[in-house]
Write a protein that holds these residues in place. Structure first.
Motif, short mmCIF file in Angstrom:
data_model
loop_
_atom_site.label_atom_id
_atom_site.label_comp_id
_atom_site.label_asym_id
_atom_site.label_seq_id
_atom_site.Cartn_x
_atom_site.Cartn_y
_atom_site.Cartn_z
N GLY A 165 21.03 -17.88 25.46
CA GLY A 165 20.07 -17.06 26.16
C GLY A 165 18.68 -17.67 26.21
O GLY A 165 18.32 -18.53 25.42
N ASP A 166 17.89 -17.19 27.17
CA ASP A 166 16.47 -17.52 27.28
C ASP A 166 15.74 -16.19 27.15
O ASP A 166 15.57 -15.47 28.12
CB ASP A 166 16.19 -18.19 28.63
CG ASP A 166 14.73 -18.60 28.80
OD1 ASP A 166 13.86 -17.98 28.15
OD2 ASP A 166 14.47 -19.53 29.58
N GLN A 167 15.35 -15.85 25.91
CA GLN A 167 14.84 -14.52 25.64
C GLN A 167 13.59 -14.20 26.45
O GLN A 167 13.45 -13.09 26.97
CB GLN A 167 14.55 -14.34 24.15
CG GLN A 167 14.24 -12.91 23.74
CD GLN A 167 15.41 -11.98 24.00
OE1 GLN A 167 16.55 -12.25 23.62
NE2 GLN A 167 15.15 -10.84 24.65
N ALA A 168 12.71 -15.17 26.60
CA ALA A 168 11.49 -14.91 27.36
C ALA A 168 11.81 -14.63 28.82
O ALA A 168 11.24 -13.71 29.43
CB ALA A 168 10.55 -16.11 27.25
N ARG A 169 12.72 -15.39 29.40
CA ARG A 169 13.10 -15.18 30.79
C ARG A 169 13.82 -13.84 30.95
O ARG A 169 13.61 -13.11 31.93
CB ARG A 169 14.01 -16.33 31.24
CG ARG A 169 14.37 -16.31 32.71
CD ARG A 169 13.21 -16.78 33.58
NE ARG A 169 13.57 -16.73 34.99
CZ ARG A 169 14.11 -17.73 35.67
NH1 ARG A 169 14.37 -18.89 35.04
NH2 ARG A 169 14.39 -17.62 36.94
N LEU A 170 14.67 -13.49 29.99
CA LEU A 170 15.36 -12.21 30.03
C LEU A 170 14.37 -11.06 29.96
O LEU A 170 14.46 -10.10 30.74
CB LEU A 170 16.37 -12.12 28.89
CG LEU A 170 17.15 -10.79 28.78
CD1 LEU A 170 18.01 -10.56 30.02
CD2 LEU A 170 18.02 -10.79 27.52
N VAL A 182 20.62 -3.52 24.85
CA VAL A 182 21.05 -4.89 25.14
C VAL A 182 22.11 -5.27 24.11
O VAL A 182 21.91 -5.09 22.91
CB VAL A 182 19.87 -5.87 25.07
CG1 VAL A 182 20.35 -7.30 25.30
CG2 VAL A 182 18.78 -5.50 26.07
N VAL A 183 23.24 -5.78 24.59
CA VAL A 183 24.37 -6.13 23.74
C VAL A 183 24.69 -7.61 23.96
O VAL A 183 24.73 -8.07 25.10
CB VAL A 183 25.61 -5.28 24.06
CG1 VAL A 183 26.75 -5.62 23.11
CG2 VAL A 183 25.27 -3.80 23.98
N ASN A 184 24.93 -8.35 22.88
CA ASN A 184 25.24 -9.77 23.00
C ASN A 184 26.75 -10.01 22.92
O ASN A 184 27.42 -9.48 22.04
CB ASN A 184 24.54 -10.57 21.90
CG ASN A 184 23.04 -10.54 22.04
OD1 ASN A 184 22.35 -9.84 21.29
ND2 ASN A 184 22.52 -11.26 23.01
N LEU A 201 24.55 -4.78 33.74
CA LEU A 201 23.78 -5.93 34.18
C LEU A 201 23.99 -7.09 33.21
O LEU A 201 23.97 -6.91 32.00
CB LEU A 201 22.29 -5.56 34.21
CG LEU A 201 21.28 -6.61 34.63
CD1 LEU A 201 21.50 -7.03 36.08
CD2 LEU A 201 19.85 -6.07 34.45
N TYR A 202 24.19 -8.30 33.78
CA TYR A 202 24.28 -9.51 32.98
C TYR A 202 23.48 -10.60 33.68
O TYR A 202 23.96 -11.23 34.61
CB TYR A 202 25.74 -9.93 32.79
CG TYR A 202 25.93 -11.35 32.30
CD1 TYR A 202 25.07 -11.94 31.38
CD2 TYR A 202 26.99 -12.12 32.78
CE1 TYR A 202 25.25 -13.24 30.95
CE2 TYR A 202 27.19 -13.42 32.35
CZ TYR A 202 26.32 -13.98 31.44
OH TYR A 202 26.51 -15.29 31.01
N PRO A 203 22.23 -10.83 33.27
CA PRO A 203 21.45 -11.93 33.84
C PRO A 203 21.73 -13.20 33.03
O PRO A 203 21.72 -13.18 31.80
CB PRO A 203 20.00 -11.48 33.64
CG PRO A 203 20.07 -10.12 32.98
CD PRO A 203 21.41 -9.99 32.39
#
Length: 253
Positions: A165-170, A182-184, A201-203
């Motif tokens: 993941g890219d947490q900042a972008r998410l 939010v679930v991983n 949703l899944y970005p």
């Protein structure tokens, strides 16, 4: 073969590959690194051999782009119709003892996924779908239809990558949206979670390859969802290098 027969063929191969993956995990295996530093195991190669042999025997002359063959240097060009195979999606999850790994077998026509199956070796389930026809979950011989849901009043359930993941972008993408949780998850099971109505949703803001996404993309579209680039264009297949752009998976809208 018609599409129903093709998806039945893919389902049987995903089940056979999943059984071999479970057998190898039960007896133990070694983890290696490919040239791109990603992990690979004996199970990846064994599962791919089962799938490729099954497709090529049943469909002589079919074009198959498979992850481990590509990693081994086999260059195959996209055609009007071709299969995309990831024999063990989520090898990191598999090798670390997790259960979020999958077997992906999808068919592309004219740049769009038309059918796919996602096997879940840890549980024996298989998700399947034919775009324009419907999607389902097969478990213990029982086939249950699945449908992507509309966002509930409490807000979005978002699935995100466990390792890439890219947490900042998410966070930026979710800004201004009502998010319930939010679930991983690992692997292509994130698509399936949206397809069966367990998430909305899944970005994805990290690297993926076409064999990672084709089969679950077909399942999600068949269930009434959508997969788009971040610019809102349909995610297409047969691209040079097989790399995907960043994309977003949506439930029913």
């Amino acid at each position: 073969m018609d599409d129903q027969a093709l998806v039945a063929l893919a389902t049987g191969l995903a089940e056979r590959a999943g059984a071999e993956i479970r057998r190898i995990r039960d007896r133990g295996f070694q983890v290696q690194r490919k040239a791109d530093a990603s992990v690979v195991t004996e199970a990846d190669h064994a599962a791919e051999a089962i799938i490729l042999a099954g497709l090529r025997e049943a469909l002589p002359g079919c074009v198959v782009i498979a992850e481990e063959e590509m990693a081994g240097g086999k260059v195959t060009a996209a055609t009007e119709a071709f299969w995309l195979v990831d024999p063990l999606d989520g090898t990191r999850e598999f090798s670390s003892g997790g259960d979020d790994f999958a077997v992906n077998i999808g068919l592309v026509r004219d740049g769009r996924p038309v059918l796919g199956v996602v096997g879940v070796p840890a549980t024996g389930a298989v998700f399947g779908g034919i775009v324009g026809v419907g999607a389902w979950r097969l478990k213990d011989g029982v086939r249950t239809p699945i449908v992507a849901r509309h966002v509930p009043v409490e807000g979005l359930t978002v699935v995100a990558s466990r390792h890439h993941g890219d947490q900042a972008r998410l966070d930026a993408f979710l800004g201004g949206r009502t998010v319930a949780k939010v679930v991983n998850f690992g692997s292509s099971l994130k698509f399936c979670r949206v397809a069966e109505g367990g998430a909305d949703l899944y970005p994805r803001f990290g690297r993926t390859m076409e064999w990672d996404t084709c089969a679950p993309h077909a399942v999600l579209e068949a269930a009434g969802g959508a997969v788009e680039t971040v610019d809102g264009a349909p995610l297409r297949y047969g691209k040079a290098g097989w790399d995907n752009p960043h994309f977003v998976c949506w439930g029913a809208r």
